[in-house]
Design a protein around this motif. Structure first.
Motif, PDB file in Angstrom:
ATOM      1  N   GLN A  49       0.520  -0.809  -0.341  1.00  0.00           N
ATOM      2  CA  GLN A  49      -0.482   0.131  -0.260  1.00  0.00           C
ATOM      3  C   GLN A  49       0.619   1.254  -0.275  1.00  0.00           C
ATOM      4  O   GLN A  49       0.511   1.834  -0.701  1.00  0.00           O
ATOM      5  CB  GLN A  49      -0.850   0.350   1.197  1.00  0.00           C
ATOM      6  CG  GLN A  49      -1.903  -0.538   1.366  1.00  0.00           C
ATOM      7  CD  GLN A  49      -2.856  -1.435   2.181  1.00  0.00           C
ATOM      8  OE1 GLN A  49      -2.918  -0.603   3.059  1.00  0.00           O
ATOM      9  NE2 GLN A  49      -3.739  -2.155   2.442  1.00  0.00           N
ATOM     10  N   GLU A  50       1.901   1.486   0.468  1.00  0.00           N
ATOM     11  CA  GLU A  50       3.133   2.353   0.689  1.00  0.00           C
ATOM     12  C   GLU A  50       3.475   2.590  -0.529  1.00  0.00           C
ATOM     13  O   GLU A  50       3.812   3.641  -0.845  1.00  0.00           O
ATOM     14  CB  GLU A  50       4.127   2.393   2.267  1.00  0.00           C
ATOM     15  CG  GLU A  50       4.903   3.237   2.335  1.00  0.00           C
ATOM     16  CD  GLU A  50       4.028   4.356   3.028  1.00  0.00           C
ATOM     17  OE1 GLU A  50       5.193   5.565   2.797  1.00  0.00           O
ATOM     18  OE2 GLU A  50       3.011   4.254   3.352  1.00  0.00           O
ATOM     19  N   ALA A  51       3.869   1.390  -0.880  1.00  0.00           N
ATOM     20  CA  ALA A  51       4.698   1.645  -2.233  1.00  0.00           C
ATOM     21  C   ALA A  51       3.814   1.843  -3.080  1.00  0.00           C
ATOM     22  O   ALA A  51       4.535   2.462  -4.576  1.00  0.00           O
ATOM     23  CB  ALA A  51       5.216  -0.296  -2.878  1.00  0.00           C
ATOM     24  N   LEU A  88      11.139   4.138   7.195  1.00  0.00           N
ATOM     25  CA  LEU A  88      10.287   3.052   6.846  1.00  0.00           C
ATOM     26  C   LEU A  88      10.540   2.672   5.489  1.00  0.00           C
ATOM     27  O   LEU A  88      10.745   1.256   5.792  1.00  0.00           O
ATOM     28  CB  LEU A  88       9.456   3.756   6.873  1.00  0.00           C
ATOM     29  CG  LEU A  88       8.496   4.240   8.144  1.00  0.00           C
ATOM     30  CD1 LEU A  88       7.284   4.904   7.362  1.00  0.00           C
ATOM     31  CD2 LEU A  88       8.360   3.446   8.910  1.00  0.00           C
ATOM     32  N   TYR A  89      11.533   2.965   4.754  1.00  0.00           N
ATOM     33  CA  TYR A  89      11.864   2.004   3.473  1.00  0.00           C
ATOM     34  C   TYR A  89      12.844   2.812   3.059  1.00  0.00           C
ATOM     35  O   TYR A  89      12.970   4.052   2.805  1.00  0.00           O
ATOM     36  CB  TYR A  89      10.756   2.007   2.161  1.00  0.00           C
ATOM     37  CG  TYR A  89      10.247   2.958   2.170  1.00  0.00           C
ATOM     38  CD1 TYR A  89      10.563   3.453   0.867  1.00  0.00           C
ATOM     39  CD2 TYR A  89       9.435   3.359   2.645  1.00  0.00           C
ATOM     40  CE1 TYR A  89      10.080   5.046   1.126  1.00  0.00           C
ATOM     41  CE2 TYR A  89       8.057   4.200   2.677  1.00  0.00           C
ATOM     42  CZ  TYR A  89       8.531   4.984   0.911  1.00  0.00           C
ATOM     43  OH  TYR A  89       8.404   6.823   0.332  1.00  0.00           O
ATOM     44  N   GLU A  90      13.913   2.943   1.949  1.00  0.00           N
ATOM     45  CA  GLU A  90      14.699   2.772   0.975  1.00  0.00           C
ATOM     46  C   GLU A  90      14.243   3.064  -0.281  1.00  0.00           C
ATOM     47  O   GLU A  90      13.416   1.855  -0.521  1.00  0.00           O
ATOM     48  CB  GLU A  90      15.965   2.865   1.006  1.00  0.00           C
ATOM     49  CG  GLU A  90      16.827   2.874   2.531  1.00  0.00           C
ATOM     50  CD  GLU A  90      16.528   3.904   3.455  1.00  0.00           C
ATOM     51  OE1 GLU A  90      16.876   5.071   2.837  1.00  0.00           O
ATOM     52  OE2 GLU A  90      17.449   4.323   4.499  1.00  0.00           O
ATOM     53  N   ALA A 139      11.233  -6.436  -0.512  1.00  0.00           N
ATOM     54  CA  ALA A 139      11.914  -5.483  -1.841  1.00  0.00           C
ATOM     55  C   ALA A 139      10.655  -5.009  -2.723  1.00  0.00           C
ATOM     56  O   ALA A 139      10.612  -6.674  -3.638  1.00  0.00           O
ATOM     57  CB  ALA A 139      12.993  -5.467  -1.887  1.00  0.00           C
ATOM     58  N   ILE A 140       9.744  -4.045  -3.153  1.00  0.00           N
ATOM     59  CA  ILE A 140       8.665  -4.084  -4.059  1.00  0.00           C
ATOM     60  C   ILE A 140       9.469  -2.842  -5.068  1.00  0.00           C
ATOM     61  O   ILE A 140      10.102  -1.744  -4.956  1.00  0.00           O
ATOM     62  CB  ILE A 140       7.091  -3.245  -3.169  1.00  0.00           C
ATOM     63  CG1 ILE A 140       6.679  -4.678  -1.734  1.00  0.00           C
ATOM     64  CG2 ILE A 140       6.749  -3.453  -4.244  1.00  0.00           C
ATOM     65  CD1 ILE A 140       6.375  -3.464  -0.968  1.00  0.00           C
ATOM     66  N   TYR A 158      12.526   1.164  -7.102  1.00  0.00           N
ATOM     67  CA  TYR A 158      12.141   0.100  -5.941  1.00  0.00           C
ATOM     68  C   TYR A 158      12.319   0.786  -4.506  1.00  0.00           C
ATOM     69  O   TYR A 158      13.292   1.598  -4.388  1.00  0.00           O
ATOM     70  CB  TYR A 158      13.534  -1.344  -6.355  1.00  0.00           C
ATOM     71  CG  TYR A 158      13.412  -1.459  -7.970  1.00  0.00           C
ATOM     72  CD1 TYR A 158      12.875  -3.170  -7.541  1.00  0.00           C
ATOM     73  CD2 TYR A 158      14.409  -1.265  -8.674  1.00  0.00           C
ATOM     74  CE1 TYR A 158      13.062  -3.469  -9.099  1.00  0.00           C
ATOM     75  CE2 TYR A 158      14.690  -1.740  -9.691  1.00  0.00           C
ATOM     76  CZ  TYR A 158      13.358  -2.764  -9.600  1.00  0.00           C
ATOM     77  OH  TYR A 158      14.370  -3.795 -10.878  1.00  0.00           O
ATOM     78  N   PHE A 159      11.436  -0.078  -4.114  1.00  0.00           N
ATOM     79  CA  PHE A 159      11.182   0.457  -2.469  1.00  0.00           C
ATOM     80  C   PHE A 159      12.556  -1.134  -1.536  1.00  0.00           C
ATOM     81  O   PHE A 159      11.352  -1.924  -1.299  1.00  0.00           O
ATOM     82  CB  PHE A 159       9.752   0.615  -1.847  1.00  0.00           C
ATOM     83  CG  PHE A 159       9.191   1.937  -2.825  1.00  0.00           C
ATOM     84  CD1 PHE A 159       9.223   3.306  -2.272  1.00  0.00           C
ATOM     85  CD2 PHE A 159       8.680   1.307  -4.086  1.00  0.00           C
ATOM     86  CE1 PHE A 159       9.149   4.063  -3.003  1.00  0.00           C
ATOM     87  CE2 PHE A 159       8.003   2.380  -4.942  1.00  0.00           C
ATOM     88  CZ  PHE A 159       8.146   3.811  -4.489  1.00  0.00           C
TER      89      PHE A 159
END
Length: 538
Positions: free
Chosen positions: A62-64, A99-101, A160-161, A177-178
Motif C-alpha cells: 500500500q505504501e509503495a 520506513l523504507y529506502e 523489496a517492492i 524499488y522500495f
C-alpha cells in the motif's frame, strides 16, 4: 528402594533402565512431549511468521503504491530538460526515512552512475530476479524478500517492492524499488520464538514432573509388593503390605496380604506335617530295631542249622534271611534319610585317594560282576585326592556302581577319575538300557524307579540315589545324571578337594564323550537304577 539415577555410576544405567518402570515411563513421556511440543512450536512459529510478514507485506505494498503515484506525478511535473539533474531530489523526496529506502534505475541506460538511491543503501540490495520481473512487465507491482545491504558492510532482512515509472513527455522509463527493512518484524519473531522455547521447556519439565508423580503413586506400591514378596520368599512369612485408602492399589494390598496369610498358614501346616512325618519315620525306624533284633537272632539261629531241615524248610529259612537283610537295609536308609531331614548329618573328613574307594567298591561287587559278566574299564591314571568323608563317598559310589552293574546287560562299564586345583570327580558310564531325558530329573526321587516291574538281582530300597545325592550335597558337591534310551547312562560325582572351596565347575564333562546323539542333559541329582559298572582294568 533403588538409588536415584543421578547417584548411580553410568555403567549401571542400562541395568537401571531395564529394572525401573518409572524411569522408562518418565523418559518416554519427556521424549514424546518434546516431540509434540517441537511440532506444535514449529507450526505455531510458522503461522506467526507468515502472519507477521504478510501483514508487513500488505502495508508495504500500500505504501509503495502511494509513493509510486507521488513519484510519477513529481517526475512528470518536472522540467524534462532538467530531469536528470533533479532525479536525486525527486528520489529523496519520495523516501520516508526509517520506513523504507528508494532505488531508481533508468531502463535505457546501463551506466551505474545514473542509479539513484536514498540513504546509505547499496543498489545490489535489489535481487536480480526482481529486476528481471520488473523489466519484463511494467503493469504490475512486484515484490520479494531480500537482504538490504548498506555502505559499511551492514545488512538486514527486508522486503523489496518494484515497478516502473514512465515520463510522459519523453517516454523514458525508470525502475523504482522500495526496500522496506524487516528489523522490527525479526525482533518480534525472536521474542515469540524465545517465548515458545521457554514455555516449551517449562511444559516439558512440568509434564516430566507430573509423569514422575503419577508413576510414583503406582510404582511405589508395586515396589513395596516386590520387597514383601522377596521377604516372604526368604522365609519371613509375617511380612505384610501397608493398606492406605480404598482405591485399587489399596485393594491390591489387601488381596496381597490375604494371599500372604494363606500362604503362611499353608506353609506352616506343611511344615508341621513334614515335621510329623520325619518324626514318624524316625520313631518307627528306631522302634522297629528292637523287634527286628529279636527276629534277626532267631533267623540267624535257624540259618546256621538250615542243613538239618528238609528242602522246603531250608528254602524258607534262606528267604527269611534274605528279606531280613533287605529289611535292615531299608531301616538303615530310613534312619539316614531322617538324619538328613533333621539336619543332623555330619562329615568326618580325611584326605583320601578316590581311586582307593573305587577299588574297594569294585571288590565288594566282584560276585555281582561275575554273575552279570560285564567288564570294568578304569580310566584313573593319576592319584585323585580330596578331603572327604570316605564312608559317605563309598556309599555314593556303591550305589552308582551297583546300579551300573545291575543294568549293564553284559556291556562294559567305564569308571573315570579326574581332578583340578579345586575339584575332584568320579564318573560312571554304562552302555545298558539307559533312561529318557525327562527321567533324569526323577532318578533322585525317593522310592522312584524307572521300571517298577523290572526284576532286580540285588533288590534295593529305592532310597540309594536319594541318599547319594544328600551325601554329595553335604560335601558341597554335586551329582549329575545323563541318559539316553539304548545308549546307557552316565553319572558324574564332583566334590571340592577342600572344605573351603566352592565348586565352579568339574574336571569331567557333563555328558559322555562317546554319546552318538545329543540328548537333553539334566545336571540334577542322580538316583535311577540304570547304571552299569566296570569290573576289570584294561
Amino acid at each position: 528402594m533403588p538409588e536415584p539415577l543421578w547417584r548411580t555410576h553410568p555403567r549401571y544405567w542400562p541395568d537401571f533402565w531395564r529394572r525401573s518402570i518409572q524411569a522408562r515411563i518418565v523418559t518416554g513421556t519427556l521424549l514424546m512431549s518434546t516431540v509434540v511440543l517441537i511440532l506444535v512450536g514449529w507450526v505455531m512459529m510458522s503461522q506467526v511468521t507468515d502472519g507477521v510478514l504478510e501483514s508487513r507485506r500488505t502495508s508495504a505494498q500500500q505504501e509503495a503504491v502511494a509513493q509510486l503515484k507521488s513519484l510519477s506525478s513529481s517526475i512528470n511535473a518536472a522540467d524534462p530538460t532538467m530531469l536528470n539533474q533533479n532525479l536525486s531530489q525527486l528520489v529523496l523526496g519520495s523516501n520516508r526515512s526509517g520506513l523504507y529506502e528508494t532505488v531508481l534505475i533508468p531502463t535505457d541506460d546501463a551506466e551505474s552512475t545514473l542509479i539513484r538511491t536514498t540513504g546509505l543503501v547499496e543498489s545490489d540490495s535489489v535481487p536480480r530476479e526482481l529486476k528481471s520481473s520488473v523489466s519484463t512487465d511494467d503493469t504490475k507491482l512486484w515484490d520479494t524478500y531480500t537482504k538490504i545491504n548498506y555502505t559499511g558492510g551492514k545488512s538486514e532482512p527486508g522486503l523489496a517492492i518494484g515497478s516502473q515509472v514512465r515520463v510522459n513527455s519523453t517516454g523514458r522509463r525508470y525502475e523504482v524499488y522500495f526496500l522496506f527493512p524487516l528489523t522490527a518484524q525479526r525482533e518480534t519473531l525472536d521474542v515469540v520464538q524465545r517465548a515458545l522455547v521457554t514455555a516449551g521447556l517449562l511444559l516439558v519439565v512440568l509434564l516430566g514432573a507430573v509423569a514422575w508423580l503419577v508413576t510414583r503413586q503406582v510404582v511405589t506400591p508395586v515396589r513395596m509388593a516386590r520387597r514383601i514378596a522377596e521377604r516372604l520368599a526368604a522365609g519371613r512369612l509375617e511380612e505384610r503390605m501397608q493398606v492406605r485408602g480404598t482405591d485399587d492399589l489399596a485393594r491390591l494390598a489387601v488381596s496381597f496380604n490375604k494371599m500372604a496369610s494363606n500362604l503362611q498358614q499353608q506353609i506352616r501346616r506343611l511344615e508341621e506335617l513334614s515335621r510329623l512325618q520325619r518324626r514318624f519315620v524316625s520313631d518307627v525306624s528306631h522302634e522297629l530295631r528292637t523287634p527286628l533284633t529279636t527276629v534277626r537272632m532267631a533267623a540267624d539261629l535257624l540259618h546256621e542249622t538250615r542243613d538239618e531241615f528238609d528242602p522246603i524248610t531250608r528254602r524258607s529259612v534262606e528267604l527269611l534271611q534274605n528279606e531280613l537283610n533287605r529289611f535292615e537295609e531299608l531301616l538303615a536308609d530310613l534312619l539316614e534319610i531322617s538324619r538328613f531331614d533333621a539336619g543332623a548329618a555330619a562329615l568326618d573328613l580325611e584326605d583320601v585317594d578316590l581311586r582307593d574307594i573305587v577299588a574297594r567298591v569294585l571288590e565288594n561287587h566282584e560276585t555281582l560282576l561275575l554273575r552279570k559278566g560285564c567288564d570294568v574299564q578304569l580310566d584313573m591314571p593319576e592319584p585323585c585326592r580330596a578331603q572327604v568323608d570316605s564312608r559317605r563317598i563309598e556309599r555314593i559310589l556303591r550305589n552308582l556302581i551297583g546300579n551300573a552293574i545291575e543294568h549293564s546287560e553284559g556291556q562294559p562299564i567305564r569308571i573315570s577319575t579326574a581332578y583340578d586345583e579345586d575339584a575332584a570327580a568320579v564318573a560312571v558310564r554304562d552302555h545298558g538300557v539307559g533312561f529318557r531325558a525327562e527321567e533324569a530329573e526323577m532318578v533322585f526321587s525317593r522310592f522312584w524307579r524307572a521300571d517298577p516291574a523290572r526284576a532286580r538281582t540285588t533288590g534295593g530300597t529305592g532310597l540309594g540315589l536319594s541318599i547319594a545325592l544328600e551325601d554329595a550335597r553335604l560335601h558341597g558337591g554335586r551329582l549329575d545324571a545323563w541318559g539316553s534310551p539304548g545308549e546307557g547312562a552316565y553319572f558324574r560325582l564332583t566334590l571340592p578337594r577342600r572344605p573351603d572351596v566352592a565348586l565352579t565347575g568339574s574336571p569331567l564333562p557333563a555328558r559322555p564323550t562317546d554319546a552318538s546323539r545329543v540328548v537333553s542333559e539334566s545336571l540334577v541329582d542322580v538316583g535311577a537304577p540304570y547304571q552299569k559298572l566296570t569290573g576289570g582294568e584294561s
